[in-house]
Design an enzyme around this catalytic site. Structure first.
Site, PDB file in Angstrom:
ATOM      1  N   THR A 174      49.710  34.168  52.004  1.00 27.58           N
ATOM      2  CA  THR A 174      49.295  35.516  52.385  1.00 27.58           C
ATOM      3  C   THR A 174      48.849  36.181  51.094  1.00 27.58           C
ATOM      4  O   THR A 174      49.174  35.693  50.022  1.00 27.58           O
ATOM      5  CB  THR A 174      50.495  36.293  52.990  1.00 27.58           C
ATOM      6  OG1 THR A 174      50.812  35.735  54.266  1.00 27.58           O
ATOM      7  CG2 THR A 174      50.225  37.755  53.181  1.00 27.58           C
ATOM      8  N   VAL A 203      50.898  35.946  66.337  1.00 25.95           N
ATOM      9  CA  VAL A 203      50.676  37.004  65.353  1.00 25.95           C
ATOM     10  C   VAL A 203      51.927  37.103  64.499  1.00 25.95           C
ATOM     11  O   VAL A 203      53.041  37.095  65.021  1.00 25.95           O
ATOM     12  CB  VAL A 203      50.391  38.352  66.066  1.00 25.95           C
ATOM     13  CG1 VAL A 203      50.328  39.485  65.053  1.00 25.95           C
ATOM     14  CG2 VAL A 203      49.069  38.266  66.838  1.00 25.95           C
ATOM     15  N   GLY A 204      51.737  37.170  63.199  1.00 25.55           N
ATOM     16  CA  GLY A 204      52.880  37.192  62.287  1.00 25.55           C
ATOM     17  C   GLY A 204      53.303  38.595  61.897  1.00 25.55           C
ATOM     18  O   GLY A 204      53.052  39.580  62.607  1.00 25.55           O
ATOM     19  N   THR A 225      55.405  37.993  51.905  1.00 26.74           N
ATOM     20  CA  THR A 225      54.858  36.670  52.203  1.00 26.74           C
ATOM     21  C   THR A 225      56.001  35.724  52.544  1.00 26.74           C
ATOM     22  O   THR A 225      57.042  35.740  51.873  1.00 26.74           O
ATOM     23  CB  THR A 225      54.025  36.103  51.040  1.00 26.74           C
ATOM     24  OG1 THR A 225      53.771  34.708  51.302  1.00 26.74           O
ATOM     25  CG2 THR A 225      54.723  36.216  49.694  1.00 26.74           C
ATOM     26  N   GLY A 226      55.798  34.912  53.568  1.00 26.38           N
ATOM     27  CA  GLY A 226      56.830  33.982  54.012  1.00 26.38           C
ATOM     28  C   GLY A 226      56.809  33.945  55.526  1.00 26.38           C
ATOM     29  O   GLY A 226      56.014  34.658  56.144  1.00 26.38           O
TER      30      GLY A 226
END
Ligand code: ASP
Length: 317
Positions: A174, A203-204, A225-226
C-alpha cells in the site's frame, strides 16, 4: 512548522530479490514523493494537497502496490482503493474497487471536495471520477509482469497448500502519506491495489476511515499498511488517535502499541506512518522492511526500505 511522512507498504522484498539499481530507484521514488509534498507545504499549501501529491508519485511508481503495477485479484483483475482525510474538519473522501482511474487518490480527493458522500464504490466511482475530469486509463494500464507473476505464484501456493509460506512481499502493499502544514492542519492519504489473489469485490481497510486512514488536528494523522481485514476489525488508525486523546500516550507509544501489540497479536505483517501536531513522524512496522520516508520540521529528508536509513540531505523552505 511543516513536516511530511510516507510509506510504500510493509510488503518489502528481501534485499537479495532486487538489484542495487532497483533499490536505488525505489528509494529515489520515495524521495520524489516527499519532495513533491514538501514543495507544496513550503509554499503554504494545505496538508491535504501535500499528501495527495506525494501519493500520486507513489501510485505512478512500479515499485509500490498502488496505481500502476498494483495487485491482481482472483479473476486476474485490478480493483483499487484510496482515501484522503482532512484533520481540520474531519472531512474525508474515498473510492473503492475502482478499475479505470489512473490515480485513485485524486478521485478520493474529488469525493472529499464534492462533499455529498464519503465513499464511492466500483463503476459508479469510476464514472464520478471521469465526470470530474480526472485522468482515466484502460484497466490493462495497471498490469505489469511482476504482478502477473505474483498472482501465478500465489495461485500455485493456494493449490499446493503452501500459502502460509508466502512472503509478505508476494502478497500485498500500500502507499500512504501524512503531513502537517504551516497552519497546523494534519492530513492523511492512503492508496492500494489490496492483496494479490484477493477475492473479487473485496475491499480492504484503505478506504475505511479509522481503519487504514485517520487524521485529526491537534492529535495525529495515520496511514496504515498490512492485512486490511485486521485493520478494519481493530479500527487501527483511529486506535492510534484514541490512545493519544484518551490515554494521553505520545505518538510513538500509541503507534508502537497498535503495530507491535494489537496488530502483531493477529500474526499479520503490519506497519504505518503517523505524524503528530508537532510534526514528529513515526514509522513502526513488524516485517523485514517497509518502504518509508519523512522530512522533519528542520527539512531533513530520510528514506528507507529495510533497517538502514538513508539521509538524502536538507530541503530548503
Ligand atoms: N492494507 C491493504 C489492504 O488490505 C494491503 C496492504 O497494505 O498490504 O488492502
Amino acid at each position: 512548522m511543516i513536516a511530511i511522512g510516507i510509506h510504500g507498504g510493509c510488503g518489502t522484498l528481501p534485499v537479495e530479490m532486487m538489484s542495487t539499481a532497483q533499490w536505488d530507484e525505489a528509494r529515489a521514488h520515495l524521495g520524489d514523493a516527499l519532495r513533491a509534498g514538501w514543495a507544496l507545504l513550503a509554499r503554504g499549501a494545505p496538508a491535504l494537497d501535500a499528501v495527495e501529491a506525494a501519493v500520486v508519485v507513489l501510485e505512478d511508481s512500479p515499485y509500490f502496490n498502488a496505481g500502476y503495477s498494483c495487485a491482481l485479484n482472483t479473476d486476474g483483475e485490478h480493483e483499487l482503493d484510496a482515501s484522503i482525510m482532512d484533520g481540520a474538519a474531519l472531512r474525508a473522501g474515498a473510492v473503492c474497487a475502482v478499475r479505470r482511474i489512473r490515480n485513485p487518490v485524486r478521485a478520493a480527493r474529488a469525493v472529499l471536495d464534492h462533499g455529498a458522500s464519503v465513499l464511492l464504490a466500483g463503476s459508479a466511482a469510476d464514472a464520478f471520477a471521469q465526470a470530474q475530469g480526472i485522468a482515466m486509463v484502460e484497466p490493462g494500464y495497471f498490469t505489469t509482469e511482476r504482478q502477473v507473476l505474483a498472482l501465478a505464484r500465489l495461485k500455485a501456493r493456494a493449490e499446493d497448500g503452501t500459502i502460509a509460506m508466502a512472503g509478505e512481499a508476494e502478497k500485498h502493499g500500500t502507499v500512504g502519506a501524512v503531513a502537517l502544514d504551516a497552519l497546523g492542519n494534519l492530513a492523511a492519504a492512503t492508496s492500494t491495489g489490496g492483496f494479490n489473489n484477493k477475492p473479487a469485490g473485496r475491499v480492504g481497510d484503505t478506504p475505511v476511515v479509522g481503519a487504514g486512514i485517520y487524521a485529526r488536528n491537534g492529535v495525529c494523522a495515520v496511514s496504515g499498511t498490512g492485512q486490511g481485514e485486521v485493520f478494519i476489525r481493530l479500527v487501527a488508525s483511529y486506535d492510534v488517535a484514541a490512545r493519544m486523546m484518551y490515554a494521553r500516550q505520545s505518538l510513538e507509544s500509541a503507534a508502537n502499541a497498535v503495530v507491535h501489540d494489537a496488530l502483531s497479536a493477529h500474526r499479520i505483517g503490519a506497519g504505518m506512518v503517523a505524524i503528530d501536531a508537532a510534526g514528529k513522524v513515526v514509522t513502526p512496522f513488524n516485517t523485514i522492511g517497509m518502504y518509508r520516508g519523512w522530512v522533519t520540521t528542520e527539512g531533513d529528508l530520510t528514506v528507507a526500505s529495510h533497517k538502514e536509513e538513508h539521509r538524502l540531505g536538507r530541503l530548503v523552505r
